[in-house]
Write a protein that holds these residues in place. Structure first.
Motif, PDB file in Angstrom:
ATOM      1  N   LEU A  12    -120.573  22.551   0.238  1.00 27.26           N
ATOM      2  CA  LEU A  12    -120.202  21.987  -1.063  1.00 27.26           C
ATOM      3  C   LEU A  12    -120.092  23.136  -2.054  1.00 27.26           C
ATOM      4  O   LEU A  12    -121.091  23.793  -2.356  1.00 27.26           O
ATOM      5  N   ILE A  13    -118.888  23.374  -2.516  1.00 27.60           N
ATOM      6  CA  ILE A  13    -118.618  24.431  -3.495  1.00 27.60           C
ATOM      7  C   ILE A  13    -118.279  23.738  -4.811  1.00 27.60           C
ATOM      8  O   ILE A  13    -117.206  23.141  -4.949  1.00 27.60           O
ATOM      9  N   MET A  14    -119.191  23.789  -5.767  1.00 25.21           N
ATOM     10  CA  MET A  14    -119.024  23.012  -6.998  1.00 25.21           C
ATOM     11  C   MET A  14    -118.072  23.703  -7.979  1.00 25.21           C
ATOM     12  O   MET A  14    -117.614  24.822  -7.752  1.00 25.21           O
ATOM     13  N   ALA A  15    -117.801  23.023  -9.073  1.00 23.42           N
ATOM     14  CA  ALA A  15    -116.739  23.406  -9.996  1.00 23.42           C
ATOM     15  C   ALA A  15    -116.896  24.841 -10.510  1.00 23.42           C
ATOM     16  O   ALA A  15    -117.996  25.307 -10.779  1.00 23.42           O
ATOM     17  N   TYR A  16    -115.749  25.515 -10.617  1.00 20.86           N
ATOM     18  CA  TYR A  16    -115.619  26.841 -11.236  1.00 20.86           C
ATOM     19  C   TYR A  16    -116.304  27.956 -10.458  1.00 20.86           C
ATOM     20  O   TYR A  16    -116.479  29.056 -10.980  1.00 20.86           O
ATOM     21  N   CYS A  17    -116.692  27.707  -9.216  1.00 21.37           N
ATOM     22  CA  CYS A  17    -117.202  28.806  -8.393  1.00 21.37           C
ATOM     23  C   CYS A  17    -116.063  29.761  -8.035  1.00 21.37           C
ATOM     24  O   CYS A  17    -114.900  29.365  -7.937  1.00 21.37           O
ATOM     25  N   HIS A  18    -116.422  31.016  -7.814  1.00 19.97           N
ATOM     26  CA  HIS A  18    -115.462  32.019  -7.339  1.00 19.97           C
ATOM     27  C   HIS A  18    -116.039  32.682  -6.094  1.00 19.97           C
ATOM     28  O   HIS A  18    -117.181  33.144  -6.098  1.00 19.97           O
ATOM     29  N   ILE A  19    -115.232  32.721  -5.028  1.00 19.59           N
ATOM     30  CA  ILE A  19    -115.615  33.408  -3.793  1.00 19.59           C
ATOM     31  C   ILE A  19    -114.562  34.472  -3.546  1.00 19.59           C
ATOM     32  O   ILE A  19    -113.395  34.177  -3.282  1.00 19.59           O
ATOM     33  N   ALA A  20    -114.961  35.718  -3.640  1.00 14.26           N
ATOM     34  CA  ALA A  20    -114.023  36.834  -3.603  1.00 14.26           C
ATOM     35  C   ALA A  20    -113.680  37.219  -2.166  1.00 14.26           C
ATOM     36  O   ALA A  20    -114.202  36.669  -1.191  1.00 14.26           O
ATOM     37  N   HIS A  21    -112.825  38.226  -2.060  1.00 11.78           N
ATOM     38  CA  HIS A  21    -112.311  38.696  -0.776  1.00 11.78           C
ATOM     39  C   HIS A  21    -113.404  39.152   0.172  1.00 11.78           C
ATOM     40  O   HIS A  21    -114.412  39.724  -0.231  1.00 11.78           O
ATOM     41  N   ASP A  22    -113.192  38.852   1.449  1.00 14.01           N
ATOM     42  CA  ASP A  22    -114.032  39.340   2.540  1.00 14.01           C
ATOM     43  C   ASP A  22    -115.454  38.788   2.521  1.00 14.01           C
ATOM     44  O   ASP A  22    -116.338  39.354   3.163  1.00 14.01           O
ATOM     45  N   CYS A  23    -115.684  37.699   1.810  1.00 17.08           N
ATOM     46  CA  CYS A  23    -116.982  37.033   1.898  1.00 17.08           C
ATOM     47  C   CYS A  23    -117.033  36.180   3.161  1.00 17.08           C
ATOM     48  O   CYS A  23    -116.045  35.564   3.562  1.00 17.08           O
ATOM     49  N   ILE A  24    -118.198  36.140   3.778  1.00 17.02           N
ATOM     50  CA  ILE A  24    -118.441  35.287   4.943  1.00 17.02           C
ATOM     51  C   ILE A  24    -119.569  34.342   4.575  1.00 17.02           C
ATOM     52  O   ILE A  24    -120.713  34.779   4.358  1.00 17.02           O
ATOM     53  N   VAL A  25    -119.275  33.053   4.478  1.00 16.11           N
ATOM     54  CA  VAL A  25    -120.249  32.039   4.084  1.00 16.11           C
ATOM     55  C   VAL A  25    -120.508  31.137   5.285  1.00 16.11           C
ATOM     56  O   VAL A  25    -119.568  30.687   5.949  1.00 16.11           O
TER      57      VAL A  25
END
Length: 261
Positions: free
Chosen positions: A109-122
């Motif tokens: 669950l990625i809530m509003a206005y989150c930012h996940i930048a390049h090359d992230c591994i979640v």
């Protein structure tokens, strides 16, 4: 799928039962799995790989080029797992030559206005509350919770089952199973509530607490603590996971509360 007010590039591969709401734009070289719902005013750019039964809310931008001056247009992707909910105005950038992809696991669950930048591994089963921000090249384990307004420095790692309190600035690696809080960010205990919800026994939680008691409350440095933990505590998957995380840390792990200034 018949949305005359949405634009879907002919080269996009969309499963038959995907719902795409009006005013959404889907570019070439996009794959979207069965049962996914794409809200209105979403932009999905080249290189997006979106799994089954996802929900993407209005205003989100998926697989935009990375905000990295070293990016030279290489062919990279964003990979999103199944059963992921992405709320309003989330931005997820695709990878660079470092990892060639940005990855979000299943059931996140990625809530509003989150930012996940390049090359992230979640990993899987993560919850990122509103306005949480991941800089580039970050690794996040499974069942990680970031409370609202958390900002994570590039190249940091966050271990499985960690909980980071709201408004935190994460500059160092956060080990598995812990609660992280205060400024500067510090160990403030085990994420016992989260662990109980996921079926961890009282005995297992106590074992994890004992590992961190040696690491954070005995005035050892990290190398000394790791040696003592390995010598004196029975080998278990959790103990070994914590030790491996400490040894693999590139930025160094966060401090204990008592050693934080």
């Amino acid at each position: 799928m018949n949305q005359p007010l949405a634009y879907v590039h002919p080269g996009a591969k969309i499963a038959k039962n995907v719902v795409i709401e009006p005013f959404t734009t889907i570019h070439n070289n996009v794959i979207i799995g069965e049962g996914t719902w794409i809200g209105s005013n979403v932009t999905i750019m080249e290189g997006a790989r979106i799994g089954k039964n996802c929900n993407i809310f209005p205003g989100s931008v998926i697989s935009a080029p990375p905000q990295d001056l070293k990016y030279q247009g290489e062919d990279t992707i964003v990979q999103i797992g199944d059963n992921v909910t992405i709320r309003e105005c989330v931005t997820i950038n695709k990878g660079t030559v470092d990892r060639m992809k940005t990855v979000i696991g299943n059931n996140c669950l990625i809530m509003a206005y989150c930012h996940i930048a390049h090359d992230c591994i979640v990993g899987n089963n993560c919850i990122f509350s509103n306005n949480s921000t991941l800089a580039g090249h970050i690794s996040v384990g499974d069942y990680v919770v970031l409370a609202g307004m958390t900002a994570v420095h590039q190249f940091c790692a966050i271990g499985n089952h960690a909980f980071v309190t709201g408004g935190s600035l994460v500059r160092k690696d956060v080990p598995p199973y812990v609660k992280a809080a205060r400024e500067p960010l510090s160990y403030v205990g085990i994420n016992s509530v989260g662990l109980r919800r996921r079926g961890y026994t009282t005995e297992k939680i106590r074992e994890i607490q004992n590992v961190y008691r040696i690491l954070y409350q005995k005035n050892y440095n990290n190398s000394q603590a790791a040696e003592i933990i390995e010598a004196e505590m029975e080998a278990t998957p959790e103990r070994d996971e914590i030790l491996q995380f400490i040894r693999d840390s590139q930025r160094g792990i966060m401090k204990g509360y008592f050693s934080a200034s």
